[in-house]
Design an enzyme around this catalytic site. Structure first.
Site, short mmCIF file in Angstrom:
data_model
loop_
_atom_site.label_atom_id
_atom_site.label_comp_id
_atom_site.label_asym_id
_atom_site.label_seq_id
_atom_site.Cartn_x
_atom_site.Cartn_y
_atom_site.Cartn_z
N ASP A 96 0.95 -1.14 -0.03
CA ASP A 96 0.01 0.00 -0.12
C ASP A 96 0.86 1.17 0.08
O ASP A 96 1.97 1.24 0.22
CB ASP A 96 -0.93 -0.05 1.20
CG ASP A 96 -1.88 1.21 1.44
OD1 ASP A 96 -2.40 1.70 0.65
OD2 ASP A 96 -1.45 1.89 2.53
N ASP A 125 -0.28 5.25 0.61
CA ASP A 125 -0.56 6.38 1.74
C ASP A 125 -0.60 5.61 3.35
O ASP A 125 -1.45 4.57 3.39
CB ASP A 125 -2.02 6.79 1.44
CG ASP A 125 -1.83 7.78 0.24
OD1 ASP A 125 -0.64 8.72 0.26
OD2 ASP A 125 -2.57 7.76 -0.72
#
Length: 227
Positions: free
Chosen positions: A9, A11
């Site tokens: 991932d 953010d």
């Protein structure tokens, strides 16, 4: 040599974007006549694709026209704030070193699974010189929003990996649930937008406090931790 696919991932995991996202959400709400909400709640939707995130933020009474309008406002505000050095997105400590180290390993292939748009992740890849590091990049434009497993399944198909050789690294319960739904391993990071307990409830098999601890987990047997 056994090969492993590690999917990150962005953010809250690799990039510390909390400040700019929170500022964008506050302005988006204000422009649609809404007061700011609890900061933790607002950031708790990070990782979802934009429309589901706006729907969560605005509440069940919001119609789809308002949700779509707020999403458009968010895009406009975010791209404006991104040009302000005060809202610079920085890498979390150890992120650059871990990406470089894993990319250099002969038994690891790297990928990204992100709720960002293609435009948003292209900015990150170019800014941090990561174009060559990631063999597959799956975005909100390629699959349904997390926690749907679509992004992970697409990443595995693009690289030829099976689920039992795939590990997802993320900071939210959405990431963990997505990973487990795809049959992949799930490692949560404790410095992001969801708490360690939320990560474990989402299916995290390990939660790490430092990026340096990740390398030893790649290829290691994982069992779910107690929540």
């Amino acid at each position: 040599m056994t090969q492993h696919l590690v999917l990150f991932d962005v953010d809250g995991t690799l990039v510390d974007s909390q400040h700019i996202i929170h500022a964008t959400l506050v302005e988006t709400l204000a422009r649609h006549g809404r007061e700011p909400l609890d900061r933790a709640f607002m950031l708790g939707g990070v990782g979802l694709s934009l429309i589901p995130a706006m729907r969560r933020l605005l509440g069940p009474e919001a119609d789809e026209a308002l949700v779509a309008a707020a999403a458009g406002t968010y895009r406009e505000v975010f791209h404006r704030l991104r040009g302000d050095p005060a809202h610079a997105e920085l890498l979390f400590p150890g992120a650059a070193e871990v990406v470089a180290g894993l990319a250099a390993r002969g038994d690891v292939v790297l990928g990204i699974v992100t709720g960002k748009t293609r435009r948003g992740i292209d900015y990150i890849l170019d800014r941090f010189g990561w174009r060559a590091a990631f063999a597959t990049v799956q975005t909100a434009e390629d699959a349904p929003s997390k926690p749907d497993p679509g992004m992970v399944l697409l990443a595995m198909a693009a690289t030829g990996f099976r689920a039992d050789a795939t590990l997802v690294v993320g900071d939210t319960s959405w990431d963990m649930t997505m990973a487990r739904a795809a049959g992949a391993g799930a490692v949560g990071v404790a410095w992001g937008n969801h708490t360690p307990d939320m990560l474990r409830e989402g299916g995290a098999q390990r939660v790490i406090d430092r990026f340096e601890d990740l390398a030893a987990l790649v290829g290691a047997p994982l069992t779910a931790e107690a929540s």
